[in-house]
Structure formats: structure tokens, C-alpha cells
Write a protein that holds these residues in place. Structure first.
Motif, PDB file in Angstrom:
ATOM      1  N   MET A   1       0.671  -1.194  -0.089  1.00  0.00           N
ATOM      2  CA  MET A   1      -0.060   0.161  -0.067  1.00  0.00           C
ATOM      3  C   MET A   1       0.927   1.107  -0.065  1.00  0.00           C
ATOM      4  SD  MET A   1      -1.833  -0.052   3.960  1.00  0.00           S
ATOM      5  CE  MET A   1      -2.607   1.383   3.564  1.00  0.00           C
ATOM      6  N   ALA A   2       0.444   2.340  -0.557  1.00  0.00           N
ATOM      7  CA  ALA A   2       0.883   3.492  -0.591  1.00  0.00           C
ATOM      8  C   ALA A   2      -0.235   4.648   0.015  1.00  0.00           C
ATOM      9  CB  ALA A   2       1.539   3.894  -1.854  1.00  0.00           C
ATOM     10  N   VAL A   3      -0.010   5.619   0.813  1.00  0.00           N
ATOM     11  CA  VAL A   3      -1.165   6.259   1.262  1.00  0.00           C
ATOM     12  C   VAL A   3      -0.428   7.757   1.186  1.00  0.00           C
ATOM     13  CG1 VAL A   3      -2.691   6.889   3.157  1.00  0.00           C
ATOM     14  CG2 VAL A   3      -1.663   4.515   3.049  1.00  0.00           C
ATOM     15  N   PHE A   4      -1.172   8.645   0.354  1.00  0.00           N
ATOM     16  CA  PHE A   4      -0.767   9.988   0.172  1.00  0.00           C
ATOM     17  C   PHE A   4      -1.315  10.637   1.644  1.00  0.00           C
ATOM     18  CE2 PHE A   4      -1.826  14.207  -1.749  1.00  0.00           C
ATOM     19  CZ  PHE A   4      -0.660  14.710  -1.601  1.00  0.00           C
ATOM     20  N   LEU A   5      -0.634  11.258   2.444  1.00  0.00           N
ATOM     21  CA  LEU A   5      -0.934  12.037   3.405  1.00  0.00           C
ATOM     22  C   LEU A   5      -0.981  13.632   2.969  1.00  0.00           C
ATOM     23  CD1 LEU A   5       0.766  10.159   6.121  1.00  0.00           C
ATOM     24  CD2 LEU A   5      -1.733   9.848   5.661  1.00  0.00           C
ATOM     25  N   TYR A   6      -2.183  14.292   3.427  1.00  0.00           N
ATOM     26  CA  TYR A   6      -2.163  15.633   3.098  1.00  0.00           C
ATOM     27  C   TYR A   6      -3.095  16.326   3.988  1.00  0.00           C
ATOM     28  CZ  TYR A   6      -7.313  15.085   1.830  1.00  0.00           C
ATOM     29  OH  TYR A   6      -8.434  14.542   1.926  1.00  0.00           O
ATOM     30  N   THR A   7      -3.061  17.720   3.780  1.00  0.00           N
ATOM     31  CA  THR A   7      -4.090  18.512   4.510  1.00  0.00           C
ATOM     32  C   THR A   7      -4.952  19.541   3.407  1.00  0.00           C
ATOM     33  OG1 THR A   7      -2.509  20.431   4.867  1.00  0.00           O
ATOM     34  CG2 THR A   7      -2.706  18.627   6.516  1.00  0.00           C
ATOM     35  N   PRO A   8      -6.096  19.761   3.572  1.00  0.00           N
ATOM     36  CA  PRO A   8      -6.931  20.247   2.664  1.00  0.00           C
ATOM     37  C   PRO A   8      -6.365  21.640   1.924  1.00  0.00           C
ATOM     38  CG  PRO A   8      -8.423  19.224   4.207  1.00  0.00           C
ATOM     39  CD  PRO A   8      -6.902  19.239   4.825  1.00  0.00           C
ATOM     40  N   LEU A   9      -5.958  22.245   2.920  1.00  0.00           N
ATOM     41  CA  LEU A   9      -5.325  23.845   2.558  1.00  0.00           C
ATOM     42  C   LEU A   9      -3.988  23.720   2.013  1.00  0.00           C
ATOM     43  CD1 LEU A   9      -7.202  25.624   5.516  1.00  0.00           C
ATOM     44  CD2 LEU A   9      -7.864  25.385   3.089  1.00  0.00           C
ATOM     45  N   CYS A  10      -3.272  22.739   1.887  1.00  0.00           N
ATOM     46  CA  CYS A  10      -2.032  22.714   1.425  1.00  0.00           C
ATOM     47  C   CYS A  10      -1.778  22.769  -0.217  1.00  0.00           C
ATOM     48  CB  CYS A  10      -1.332  21.401   2.039  1.00  0.00           C
ATOM     49  SG  CYS A  10       0.380  21.200   1.358  1.00  0.00           S
TER      50      CYS A  10
ATOM     51  N   ILE B   1      -3.780   0.222  -4.916  1.00  0.00           N
ATOM     52  CA  ILE B   1      -2.683   0.279  -3.896  1.00  0.00           C
ATOM     53  C   ILE B   1      -2.551   1.533  -3.599  1.00  0.00           C
ATOM     54  CG2 ILE B   1      -1.104   1.027  -6.023  1.00  0.00           C
ATOM     55  CD1 ILE B   1       1.203  -0.841  -4.616  1.00  0.00           C
ATOM     56  N   LEU B   2      -3.002   2.541  -4.015  1.00  0.00           N
ATOM     57  CA  LEU B   2      -2.712   3.841  -3.736  1.00  0.00           C
ATOM     58  C   LEU B   2      -4.053   4.585  -3.074  1.00  0.00           C
ATOM     59  CD1 LEU B   2      -1.029   6.492  -3.880  1.00  0.00           C
ATOM     60  CD2 LEU B   2      -1.673   6.994  -5.910  1.00  0.00           C
ATOM     61  N   SER B   3      -3.964   5.230  -1.908  1.00  0.00           N
ATOM     62  CA  SER B   3      -5.073   5.590  -1.179  1.00  0.00           C
ATOM     63  C   SER B   3      -4.784   6.813  -0.665  1.00  0.00           C
ATOM     64  CB  SER B   3      -5.530   4.722   0.123  1.00  0.00           C
ATOM     65  OG  SER B   3      -5.694   3.322  -0.374  1.00  0.00           O
ATOM     66  N   VAL B   4      -5.576   7.885  -0.085  1.00  0.00           N
ATOM     67  CA  VAL B   4      -5.277   9.333   0.252  1.00  0.00           C
ATOM     68  C   VAL B   4      -6.039   9.544   1.680  1.00  0.00           C
ATOM     69  CG1 VAL B   4      -5.080  10.182  -2.052  1.00  0.00           C
ATOM     70  CG2 VAL B   4      -7.436  10.236  -0.653  1.00  0.00           C
ATOM     71  N   ALA B   5      -5.441  10.199   2.579  1.00  0.00           N
ATOM     72  CA  ALA B   5      -6.016  10.278   3.979  1.00  0.00           C
ATOM     73  C   ALA B   5      -5.478  11.767   4.293  1.00  0.00           C
ATOM     74  CB  ALA B   5      -5.358   9.184   5.053  1.00  0.00           C
ATOM     75  N   ASP B   6      -6.511  12.420   5.004  1.00  0.00           N
ATOM     76  CA  ASP B   6      -6.406  13.692   5.355  1.00  0.00           C
ATOM     77  C   ASP B   6      -5.576  13.385   6.748  1.00  0.00           C
ATOM     78  OD1 ASP B   6      -6.565  16.493   6.641  1.00  0.00           O
ATOM     79  OD2 ASP B   6      -8.658  16.441   6.253  1.00  0.00           O
TER      80      ASP B   6
END
Length: 105
Positions: A20-29, A50-55
Motif C-alpha cells: 500500500m501507498a497512502v498519500f497524506l495531505y491537508t486540505p489547505l496545502c 494500491i494507492l489511497s489518500v488520507a487527511d
């Protein structure tokens, strides 16, 4: 890319047998938005799911556990979880992202 909450992400992390690959972000970035566009391009060349995103704002325990220092960040885990999770902060180019994600498949 699938959007995961903290409970779903924990469940995915506990499920061995699937890299797995998880893209970690914040909404205002703003940098996160650019990195996400690059990952959307890369996603078409990767195995499905394989690719997911998470705030990261919504998962302080995971941010603390994996010592997330900044966003955007890409959390990479191999299929059998035999190696510690790797965190990539430099997004670089689509090619670099593909290479990093393929390293865990």
C-alpha cells in the motif's frame, strides 16, 4: 484513489498480503494539491487499489505513530509488512513517485 479515515487506514495497515501507498495531505496545502495531481497521473500506471489518500488532520494518532513531520507525505508499506513503513516527503516527479510506489509491490 480511495479516501480513507483513520479506522479504515488502520484496517488496511493490519491486512497483510497487499502492498500500500497512502498519500497524506491537508486540505489547505497547495503543495499537496500539486502532488495529488501527480499521483492521479501515476495511478493509471499502477496496480489497482494500491494507492489511497488520507487527511492527516483527521488522524493524529497515526501522524504521531509514524512521526509525520510535514505534508505532503507518502507512506509506503510492502505486502508482508516485514520492513518498517517508509515515508517519502519529496514528491519530485511522476516518475520518481512511480518508482517509489513500485518498490513496495
Amino acid at each position: 484513489m480511495r479516501l480513507l479515515n483513520e479506522l479504515e487506514l488502520r484496517s488496511e495497515m493490519d491486512h497483510k498480503g497487499k502492498p500500500m501507498a497512502v498519500f497524506l495531505y491537508t486540505p489547505l496545502c497547495g503543495t499537496c494539491k500539486v502532488a495529488r495531481r501527480m499521483l492521479e497521473v501515476a495511478e493509471h500506471l499502477l496496480p489497482s487499489e494500491i494507492l489511497s489518500v488520507a487527511d492527516v488532520n483527521m488522524m493524529p494518532e497515526i501522524a504521531q505513530e509514524y512521526q509525520i513531520k510535514s505534508v505532503p507525505a507518502l507512506l509506503l508499506m510492502d505486502a508482508d509488512r516485514s520492513y518498517p513503513a517508509r515515508i517519502r516527503y519529496r514528491m519530485g516527479s511522476v516518475e520518481e513517485l512511480l518508482e517509489a510506489i513500485r518498490s513496495v509491490t
